[in-house]
Motif scaffolding. Structure first.
Motif: not given
Length: 610
Positions: A495-506, A535-538
């Motif tokens: 499951l993707s997490t907000a913590f991970a996606l915040e970094k990936v979104e950059e 990238v790591n989304c989880t």
């Protein structure tokens, strides 16, 4: 009964099906217009959602003692092959033109077919009550088109009717104020100018040619056409003669006539009737059906060849079988076979040693409608980016080209022309009215793959684009239509997490939200650079007992980009696939394992350098 057989032909969205609705309301068996659905002939849910006619459909109404058989035809170029065959079923046609838009690319295509079949069209200027409508200008454009296509003197002397199909009004006068309720003005023109079918002797030897196909699970294929001569009853013996001379005897199992929105069984039919015949499992388009005592072959009808192809395969992702009911190769192949029983422009061929097929069709919309229909029926599959079908003609490699017409606000002309220039398009004509510009191009079919969604973004939704197949030309050597930016690819499953996606979104634009499940090799976003990025989304937020002043801050993410089926197909690059299930569309790499994909990319780069 006196009979008239006509087809309604037009560019997409010029009002063919709405006009049939108006005729139903006044002259069909349903006298209460409230019982008619909007665009009643479009029975397929996708036709209603997309606002287009996908399948040609015959119907009939009775007007003052005359039975008028009507064939509602598709207006989109991807389904234009049916229009050509329908011209052989009818004795006249209504050429429908939008009073605001005037003639468009598909108007030219359908009119050319009508003139080649020596039909005299009745020109119908529709939407005369629309704001900024200009019926006189639209009629001038139609006349110019007749002349350009080489119409003879009798065809140039065409009758004209002005209507508002939506309001159900008509008139022979171009002034919108002269419109009167009902379609009597138009129907009188049909009865007066459309010739009755020839050879209507019911005792003559039977002769008919199939122009369309239908299918149901009880009787199999149904051949649809107009009886050219004689009469027929259920149980009669017929001979089916193919173009190659092959003959097959069969008995008529069922006969169908078409009225309003339904197909009804009948026991007999005679010359001039448009009917469906069941009884031969492999009946085909253009087959001549005749009496065993009087064999006769009619000239073959043209069936358009596919111009685009793509791979269909069983779903091979880690999520296989979670969503759909039909996931095996056998079920997918049965479904494709079923589709080819009624869609003669569709082809499929099994890929050796693989649970996959090359599926060919008339365009992106044609194939997209098939994929969307299958997913709604519960199928899971994965598909590749569409590719133009190339041919070798006289020893030279040829590819399909299309006529492209674009109407765009002047502010966006520069961006559109630059983008089309990069895709190998050649500008043919440019017309500026002060606010909008009309651009006419000739472009390789592959140059249009992936362009439509970019065009709508580029013009902020204000642009109008239409294209139709032109011809095969020598291959344009430059590679066009591939995406310039790379993608963000997940390295693991979970499951993707907000913590991970915040970094990936950059690193770019996300395609998924927190809480969505992803797997290794799944494309989760678009990279801002041309290269792909794993990238790591989880990743979970570390848990510790150290207090932080930012501990309670909420992660704020941008809304992810969501794509329709067509947009996702446009977006794909050759090394990517689209996973299609009833409730999800997932972009993914062909090679899911990160390490294996990197090795394959390295080998590809090495080959290019050498």
């Amino acid at each position: 009964m006196d009979i008239r057989n006509i087809a309604i032909i037009a560019h997409v969205d010029h009002g063919k099906t709405t006009l049939v609705n108006a005729l139903f309301a006044d002259y069909g068996a349903l006298r209460d217009p409230s019982k008619l659905n909007d665009r009643a002939m479009d029975s397929n849910p996708l036709e209603h959602e997309r606002g287009i006619t996908i399948l040609a459909k015959p119907t009939s109404i009775n007007y003052e003692g005359t039975k008028i058989n009507i064939v509602d035809t598709p207006g989109h170029a991807d389904f234009g092959g049916e229009v050509e065959r329908i011209m052989h079923m009818v004795d006249g046609c209504l050429l429908l033109v939008d009073a605001y838009e005037g003639t468009m690319p598909q108007t030219r295509f359908v009119l050319k077919n009508a003139l080649e079949n020596h039909l005299k069209p009745i020109v119908v200027i529709n939407k005369v009550d629309r704001e900024n409508a200009n019926p006189s200008k639209a009629l001038d454009e139609v006349l110019d088109l007749f002349i350009e296509l080489g119409a003879d003197d009798s065809q140039l002397d065409f009758p004209v009717c002005y209507v508002s199909a939506l309001a159900n009004t008509s008139s022979l006068d171009p002034d919108p104020q002269s419109q009167k309720p009902g379609m009597d003005a138009l129907l009188n023109l049909i009865v007066r100018y459309t010739p009755a079918p020839e050879n209507n002797d019911p005792d003559a030897p039977f002769l008919m040619q199939t122009a369309l196909l239908d299918y149901n699970d009880f009787v199999g294929r149904i051949g649809i056409g107009t009886i050219k001569r004689g009469s027929i009853k259920v149980g009669d013996s017929l001979v089916d003669i193919r173009h190659n001379g092959e003959k097959k005897d069969f008995k008529v199992l069922k006969l169908y006539k078409f009225s309003l929105m339904s197909k009804e069984e009948t026991n007999e039919a005679s010359a001039g009737d448009i009917i469906g015949i069941a009884g031969l499992p492999d009946i085909g388009v253009s087959d001549s059906l005749c009496s065993p005592l009087h064999l006769e072959t009619l000239p073959p009808l043209r069936v358009d060849e596919p111009t685009l192809e793509m791979e269909f395969a069983t779903n091979s992702s880690p999520f296989r079988g979670r969503d759909g009911k039909f996931v095996t190769a056998r079920l997918l192949e049965e479904r494709l076979h079923h589709e080819t029983q009624k869609d003669v422009s569709l082809r499929y061929q099994r890929i050796p040693n693989k649970e996959g097929w090359i599926v060919s069709g008339r365009g992106e919309l044609h194939l997209g409608v098939l994929i969307e229909t299958m997913r709604r029926e519960g199928y899971e599959l994965e598909v590749s980016k569409p590719q133009a079908i190339e041919k070798e003609i006289d020893g030279e490699r040829m590819e399909p080209y299309e006529d492209l017409r674009i109407d765009v606000p002047n502010a966006f002309v520069g961006d559109v022309m630059t983008s089309l220039g990069e895709r190998g398009a050649a500008l043919v004509n440019m017309d500026d009215d002060g606010l909008n510009t009309r651009l006419d191009y000739v472009i390789p079919s592959r140059g249009l793959i992936g362009f439509v969604s970019n065009f709508l973004t580029m013009t902020k939704g204000y642009g109008i684009i239409n294209h139709t197949f032109k011809e095969y030309r020598p291959r344009f050597l430059k590679e066009v239509g591939t995406r310039s930016l790379g993608v963000l690819v997940s390295v693991n499953q979970g499951l993707s997490t907000a913590f991970a996606l915040e970094k990936v979104e950059e690193h770019g634009t996300m395609f998924i939200s927190p809480g969505e499940e992803c797997y290794e090799g799944m494309i989760v976003g678009e990279h801002r650079y041309p290269s792909d990025l794993a990238v790591n989304c989880t990743q979970q937020k570390p848990m510790n007992n150290i207090r932080s002043s930012t501990k309670e801050n909420t992660v704020v993410l941008k809304a992810p980009r969501k794509m329709s089926l067509e947009a996702a197909l446009d977006y794909l690059n050759p090394d990517e696939l689209l996973e299609v299930t009833p409730h999800a569309l997932r972009l993914r790499k062909r090679i899911l394992e990160t390490a294996e994909r990197k090795k394959a990319d390295a080998k590809k780069r090495a080959l290019l350098e050498n």
